[in-house]
Design an enzyme around this catalytic site. Structure first.
Site, PDB file in Angstrom:
ATOM      1  N   LYS A   1      -1.557   5.046 -10.661  1.00  0.00           N
ATOM      2  CA  LYS A   1      -2.030   4.564  -9.503  1.00  0.00           C
ATOM      3  C   LYS A   1      -2.884   6.826  -9.056  1.00  0.00           C
ATOM      4  O   LYS A   1      -1.982   7.660  -9.385  1.00  0.00           O
ATOM      5  CB  LYS A   1      -1.075   4.370  -8.465  1.00  0.00           C
ATOM      6  CG  LYS A   1      -1.138   3.319  -8.042  1.00  0.00           C
ATOM      7  CD  LYS A   1       0.169   3.406  -7.574  1.00  0.00           C
ATOM      8  CE  LYS A   1      -0.756   3.607  -5.490  1.00  0.00           C
ATOM      9  NZ  LYS A   1       0.306   3.001  -4.592  1.00  0.00           N
TER      10      LYS A   1
ATOM     11  N   ARG B   1       1.438  -8.396  -5.472  1.00  0.00           N
ATOM     12  CA  ARG B   1       2.144  -7.223  -5.585  1.00  0.00           C
ATOM     13  C   ARG B   1       3.614  -6.653  -4.854  1.00  0.00           C
ATOM     14  O   ARG B   1       2.754  -7.014  -3.598  1.00  0.00           O
ATOM     15  CB  ARG B   1       0.605  -5.810  -5.543  1.00  0.00           C
ATOM     16  CG  ARG B   1       1.399  -4.163  -4.856  1.00  0.00           C
ATOM     17  CD  ARG B   1       0.085  -3.162  -4.133  1.00  0.00           C
ATOM     18  NE  ARG B   1       0.550  -2.214  -3.818  1.00  0.00           N
ATOM     19  CZ  ARG B   1       0.585  -2.111  -2.546  1.00  0.00           C
ATOM     20  NH1 ARG B   1      -0.025  -2.233  -1.746  1.00  0.00           N
ATOM     21  NH2 ARG B   1       1.112  -0.932  -2.501  1.00  0.00           N
TER      22      ARG B   1
ATOM     23  N   ARG C   1       5.802  12.892   4.431  1.00  0.00           N
ATOM     24  CA  ARG C   1       5.178  13.027   6.340  1.00  0.00           C
ATOM     25  C   ARG C   1       5.747  13.456   6.725  1.00  0.00           C
ATOM     26  O   ARG C   1       6.440  14.766   6.558  1.00  0.00           O
ATOM     27  CB  ARG C   1       6.438  11.685   6.144  1.00  0.00           C
ATOM     28  CG  ARG C   1       6.085  10.122   4.976  1.00  0.00           C
ATOM     29  CD  ARG C   1       6.619   8.846   5.387  1.00  0.00           C
ATOM     30  NE  ARG C   1       6.278   7.979   3.815  1.00  0.00           N
ATOM     31  CZ  ARG C   1       5.594   6.763   4.665  1.00  0.00           C
ATOM     32  NH1 ARG C   1       4.262   7.250   5.881  1.00  0.00           N
ATOM     33  NH2 ARG C   1       4.843   6.440   4.038  1.00  0.00           N
TER      34      ARG C   1
ATOM     35  N   THR D   1      -7.402  -0.530  -2.236  1.00  0.00           N
ATOM     36  CA  THR D   1      -7.584   0.436  -0.519  1.00  0.00           C
ATOM     37  C   THR D   1      -8.747   0.383   0.586  1.00  0.00           C
ATOM     38  O   THR D   1      -9.709   0.516  -0.178  1.00  0.00           O
ATOM     39  CB  THR D   1      -7.386   2.114  -0.842  1.00  0.00           C
ATOM     40  OG1 THR D   1      -6.242   2.292  -1.832  1.00  0.00           O
ATOM     41  CG2 THR D   1      -7.042   2.512   0.522  1.00  0.00           C
TER      42      THR D   1
END
Length: 482
Positions: A220, A33, A74, A281
């Site tokens: 995802k 990845r 963010r 994860t």
């Protein structure tokens, strides 16, 4: 013994040299990845070239997956780099504050639409839920919040809204540039972050097509909206080639208590809809700093295997950890251990359903025979695109599925499929009467079968025809196969 469940490993500073990459790939990685959230395209170009050189030297068939950054929302930065927030205090998220002027009372944000997406009473989760706060007031440019769970908050940490509902598009301008780069790099897979609907995946597919690419798309699953109901989830799965249970942001948005059931549902639905599924994860997170996993991590990986995931993924463990090779080796051992359980070798997939395509019918016949005749030791699938092996791999089985193909892209693509292993094989250069003998010889040479074993061979009447699998033959391994 061939490991069936595949390992995805993220490349980063800890594994960025030729020597480190070589050790990592030889340890058992099936898919590499590349995280487009970090590094420049030149960095990824160098990594791709190195990976492919290592694969050529060691005759490895490893897929490469690019991972788009997506609309990561963010906070900005603090003047001192970080602040300590205390439960009960007031804290302001301010779209007008200068980029590096945050303090213990307020901080800037890079997503002005957050103001419109939130209402008084909404709960926000920062830094993957380590800090939580509730909106108590809002203006046209800021949200005033009460800190519910305090803690250390540092620069550029992500913001999630509990329950989802943020309007940010799944594909940013940066993502669209990175799609073009992924096509130029000839990546095998491309992961789309934060899709909310099938339309997001369809848009990404169109952009890949316009750029001249063929990479398969990974959705995802990390937004609450994506799992809000079965219809939305199934539509996203069907619009994708692969889905990823991205447990970080998904767990933050829906809550940890709901996550385990949702993970199991995503894996089950993906397999039933003939799609590949990755579980990701923090699977071996402690191994960033430790040479051994915790018992909880062992069980986490094993349970994903028992649930039927095609692949398990490593992130920081191999990108920035101190023990990347040891982590891959430990994960491989856990997978092999879990795969000894009888539940991973039987399946009722589609037994009560009608088949609409010839190649799917052949795939299901092969797997049913393999699971019910102990003398069968392998399934040989002569394939162009790898699709027949994908269909086969939806059936749980302890029998290895061997994809024989003349196409390098196919040998890499099937590296993601559970139980499928690729061997380069040019059937077009072989007389039709000799194909079966040569195919079986490939397995004999690799000591996957011995004389007297039974194998299943599936193929099509016409060479170089995708979707043309229409023949199944049961063959006894010998030196004189007709």
């Amino acid at each position: 013994m061939l490991r069936r469940t595949k390992i995805v490993a993220t490349i980063g500073p800890a594994t960025d040299t030729y020597a480190h990459l070589e050790k990592l790939l030889l340890a058992g990685v099936n898919v590499v990845r590349l995280n487009f959230s970090h590094g420049e395209i030149s960095d990824h170009q160098r990594r791709v070239a190195t990976i492919r050189k290592i694969c050529a030297e060691h005759q490895l068939h490893i897929a490469i997956m690019g991972d788009l950054q997506g609309p990561k929302i963010r906070i900005a930065q603090f003047s001192d780099g970080k602040v300590q927030l205390i439960a009960g205090q007031s804290f302001i998220l301010d779209t007008q504050l200068a980029q590096s002027s945050g303090d213990k009372n307020r901080v800037g944000i890079d997503y002005p639409q957050l103001i419109d997406d939130c209402a008084v009473g909404d709960e926000l989760l920062l830094d993957d839920g380590r800090v939580t706060m509730q909106v108590t007031d809002k203006s046209s440019t800021s949200l005033t919040c009460k800190v519910l769970t305090g803690g250390l908050l540092s620069n550029n940490k992500g913001i999630n809204k509990k329950g989802g509902g943020l309007s940010a598009s799944a594909l940013t301008a940066k993502d669209k540039r990175d799609i073009n780069s992924a096509v130029e790099l000839d990546l095998d897979y491309l992961a789309v972050s934060f899709p909310r609907s099938a339309e997001d995946m369809q848009t990404a597919r169109q952009l890949v097509k316009e750029a001249g690419g063929e990479c398969r798309l990974v959705a995802k699953i990390e937004r609450a909206e994506a799992v809000a109901n079965d219809q939305i989830l199934d539509a996203i799965i069907c619009a994708s080639d692969v889905v990823m249970v991205a447990r970080g942001d998904l767990g933050v948005e829906i809550g940890d208590a709901a996550l385990i059931a949702v993970q199991k549902k995503i894996i089950s639905r993906a397999r039933k809809l003939n799609r590949v599924v990755i579980t990701a994860t923090q699977m071996m997170e402690s191994m960033v700093d430790s040479p051994l996993p915790t018992r909880a991590e062992v069980f986490d990986v094993a349970n994903a295997v028992l649930d039927g995931t095609d692949a398990v993924m490593l992130s920081a463990e191999t990108a920035a950890g101190h023990y990347p090779v040891e982590t891959v080796e430990a994960m491989a051992r856990i997978i092999i251990g879990a795969e000894q359980d009888s539940s991973t070798q039987t399946s009722s997939h589609r037994l009560n359903r009608c088949f609409l395509a010839v190649d799917e019918t052949m795939a299901m016949c092969a797997m049913y025979a393999a699971n019910h005749m102990p003398a069968i030791k392998a399934i040989i699938c002569l394939t162009e695109s790898g699709n027949t092996t994908l269909l086969m791999s939806r059936i749980s089985s302890g029998i290895p599925i061997i994809a024989l193909t003349s196409h390098p892209k196919t040998t890499r693509r099937v590296a993601m499929y559970r139980g499928v292993h690729a061997i380069p094989f040019d059937s077009g250069a072989t007389l039709n009467a000799e194909v079966n003998q040569r195919a079986v010889s490939q397995l004999l040479n690799k000591q996957l079968v011995v004389e007297g074993d039974l194998v299943i061979i599936t193929k099509g009447d016409y060479v170089d025809a995708q979707g043309g699998t229409n023949t199944l033959k049961l063959i006894k391994v010998s030196s004189n196969i007709q």
